[in-house]
Design an enzyme around this catalytic site. Structure first.
Site, PDB file in Angstrom:
ATOM      1  N   ASP A  67      53.971  91.455  48.859  1.00  0.00           N
ATOM      2  CA  ASP A  67      53.229  92.684  48.533  1.00  0.00           C
ATOM      3  C   ASP A  67      51.870  92.749  49.233  1.00  0.00           C
ATOM      4  O   ASP A  67      50.966  93.452  48.774  1.00  0.00           O
ATOM      5  CB  ASP A  67      53.039  92.831  47.007  1.00  0.00           C
ATOM      6  CG  ASP A  67      54.365  92.967  46.278  1.00  0.00           C
ATOM      7  OD1 ASP A  67      55.326  93.442  46.900  1.00  0.00           O
ATOM      8  OD2 ASP A  67      54.435  92.583  45.102  1.00  0.00           O
ATOM      9  N   ALA A  68      51.746  92.026  50.323  1.00  0.00           N
ATOM     10  CA  ALA A  68      50.456  91.999  51.012  1.00  0.00           C
ATOM     11  C   ALA A  68      50.555  92.512  52.448  1.00  0.00           C
ATOM     12  O   ALA A  68      49.620  92.413  53.220  1.00  0.00           O
ATOM     13  CB  ALA A  68      49.878  90.585  51.004  1.00  0.00           C
TER      14      ALA A  68
END
Lengths: 287, 287, 287, 287
Positions: free
Chosen positions: C231-232
């Site tokens: 999620d980065a």
């Protein structure tokens, strides 16, 4: 989402002291556990509006008994207009479409996936274009070609068909035909249209072309109940998106379609939840 | 924000191959380090638009020399319309107000705090109401009462005053008077108004009352250049906020005021940054 | 929308004077009619980014010839990284899903209706749940059950399958499995995920439950390229919607799903239009 | 806006049948004309929340009599927590600032223009920078320089000053100091802060720098009650704005400031209207 059976009462009456107390007391006396209550007073018009939802488990009154008891105890004295809805009861909804499919796909997906508790027994169209979509989702598709000459007759047949299927709600999912008074009167406050602008801006045909010509920086979509005044019915929901000078009419159409399907769905959802109440061409949308 | 001196060129011309190459080549030959370039082609109209910004440090041409060289090398051949702006040069802006102060406070705060590089040499009003606000911020306040009989004469005096103060930009910060053609012609595409609706919805007077009566679920504000057609000038920016049936006309006014001051400020900011170019009643707002 | 064949160049290089002039001059000399140009300079990093789109009609270079000529004339001297895309060429996209169907329906609808020029040769899932949806739309569905033990092997088979189908882009349409490095490395900056929060808020599992617990008044969705940090990865698009204390976790999920499908679609659209360029974990999204 | 004197009751208790009926019946018996009622049931926690507002004209109970009668008739039996507010009673609010003025200007403008019925008897700052702004608006300005050594002592003096001025509400208008527990405990749920991100994203210092580094496409602002956990208190309101790769950290700061002042103002407005009720670190914001 929740399987408990519930009832929802929508009512309005002249504003006066004691309405909330009287209604909630009435419900409490008959064993209702109220799970949602929202009220609104229009101070200018002097009208009181209320939505109450309660669990049917433990509630003493059948719909028929409610009708009589509520009329006697509340409605007469307060001069209230009211509707009672027993849910969950999938609402029976028909979809009207023309040739543009994005709203149709969206509504059918919500139904088929179980996102919405709704029945869609039929789709009606003035074109045969989208029949494959209907068939793919397994929903009967009825084609009623419409010309100026045949319009009254075809709509009469549509009304019969809708009534034969016990339809409560009609969704105009980019249906590119003006619906005539006979159909509207058969489904008062029960036809929801999506207009592809933020009404009252750009009512009528080709709103994206008009928006582009005017050079707006925001486009919108509006879901509303259909009345006999074109694009002037009570608004349920509106959405907008920012655009720039880079956006062509084609871009506006593309970006607008994303708005249209979401705003139509939100309008229908509010109706399905029995959250809407129309008064003098405005829609109360309870929380 | 940045102290480097820069120049900005805004231009448009009939779309044709080679414009970007010609302009950037011209700038490179005279030592410009381009720090921002945005172009747009309106394919329907066949028009090419460009904004280029470069550092003046190392650039060989004075404004006068630029005018001649650019005309010869580019503008003539491409039939281009263009403006050159040398910044930072605080733009001189006048504010027109009536009795409603929120936009005035907002603009003066941005100026006084140094958020904007702008000079505000004077405020003009058709009422004396907001003089204390002007005085508090130390800006001269001129009161020109206006009646049907005196309007032409008073506006003529206003124009003189604006010209005497070398004003480039006029901000109508909820100025509740229709500005007449003589003033508009004296400041073409240099008068920015805030209209308290999402134009073209609810043009004219009392838009919040009209919005409430129509039962909309969204209200908006629009900053636009003033033209002789009331509320029909090129739009620079628009903003909206969601409302509900609970919102009274007073709530709409209150919520709308927050929009108005932000949308007016964004419109003015775009102008101050030389990001705007008007073509056929639409505003290109470069990134 | 437009049938003219076009080419799009995406490039970046150290910022330096003359890049735009050199590139546009190069294109003009080979007969390109530029129809879109957007550039951006990251002044802090000192990097120049550009997207140029031109009509292939009248352009003198084949892709192979372009490669050689552009490298010689531009890329070497300016130390530029670049990609050339010839369109329209429907991009071949695979969809990964688990059990939640709304994004899948939405993507398939956009493809089937012709809203997007894209090919969808296959759908891959770690569950068999959504096979009927795939079949209804006539798209092959591959079921790869995944356990901790089988994950590496199953993903290896998935990669083979994707490569066998000449897949360029992978859309994770609410695929509830962490994708492992081997798959990411096989499709660098070519896997787009939809995360059901406004990242970096609520990364990881069950973001709506976390959002509800935190009492936020806004929920969001984020489409981003998948990288090895969960999620980065570089964000392409984000959307939000307002919520209130009345909204339960179930309401957040329902409202969030509308966001998710729109924000995923906008992210994919930007990629399909060749508008995205990743640099240091941020996405340039050209206009 | 309306000069009628009103009272507002905020209460919560374990959810149980008959609460609304009991409260509205109690009010009706004492002559209250209810003009607003909003209730909410948290079904997961099993808690009932209500806000009722009524006209004092014709209401039989003084605040003291209300306390006793309501405790007896309602609060004891239903185990309710409650607050009664008599309005209009301008709430006395202090503003804390540091060096950044936009929120201060905005709050002072709303007060001075009469947009808000609020008293602002003093401004407190850890710097002397904004004294001229306070003086210009005629509000006493107190400078309490703070170092690690002096913090406890200075805050103790601030608390004394706030209490001496009978302050109910403290607005942290970009006050760049962590407020310590002693001050928070002196004003529980009565200190409102504006954080310059959409919490929980980018809590702590320099959120715009962090947002830029992460490459987000949306920035936000959050108004919340201050608790002892930094940036983790109950959220009242949030707002966002879209940004692009073109926006520098400076642009984020500039665009964010417009959000901050509006979102802080909305949070304070909700408190002033007695629309907020905190329960387990979440804020009910009644309609």
């Amino acid at each position: 989402m929740n399987n408990a059976r519930t009832a929802t009462l929508l009512m309005y009456c002249p504003d006066q002291p004691g309405v909330v107390a009287a209604v909630t007391d009435f419900l409490a006396r008959h064993g209702a556990n109220v799970i949602d209550l929202d009220q609104h007073v229009d101070r200018v018009e002097g009208v009181f509006f209320m939505r109450v939802k309660w669990e049917l488990d433990g509630f003493a009154l059948t719909p028929e008994a409610f009708e009589q008891a509520f009329s006697e105890a509340i409605a007469k004295g307060f001069e209230a207009s009211w509707q009672l809805h027993h849910d969950p009861n999938p609402i029976r909804m028909a979809i009207f479409v023309s040739k543009i499919p994005h709203c149709l796909y969206d509504l059918l997906s919500r139904w088929q996936s179980g996102e919405w508790r709704v029945d869609i027994p039929l789709i009606i169209s003035n074109h045969d274009t989208l029949r494959p979509v209907a068939e793919q989702f397994g929903v009967p598709y009825y084609h009623f070609p419409i010309t100026a000459e045949t319009k009254a007759e075809q709509e009469a047949r549509e009304i019969e068909l809708l009534q034969a299927h016990d339809i409560e709600l009609v969704a105009l999912a980019r249906y590119m035909q003006v619906v005539s008074p006979q159909l509207i009167q058969a489904f008062p406050e029960r036809i929801i249209n999506i207009h592809h602008s933020s009404l009252p801006a750009f009512a009528g045909a080709k709103p994206y072309h008009a928006a582009h010509a005017r050079g707006v920086k925001i486009i919108g979509a509006t879901s509303h109940y259909v009345t006999e005044d074109l694009d002037a019915g009570p608004i349920i929901d509106q959405g907008v998106t920012h655009i720039t000078h880079r956006d062509t009419v084609q871009d506006l159409i593309r970006k607008g379609q994303d708005l249209e399907k979401i705003v139509l769905a939100r309008g229908i959802w509010a109706h399905l939840q029995r959250q809407t109440l129309v008064y003098q061409n405005r829609t109360i949308v309870f929380g």
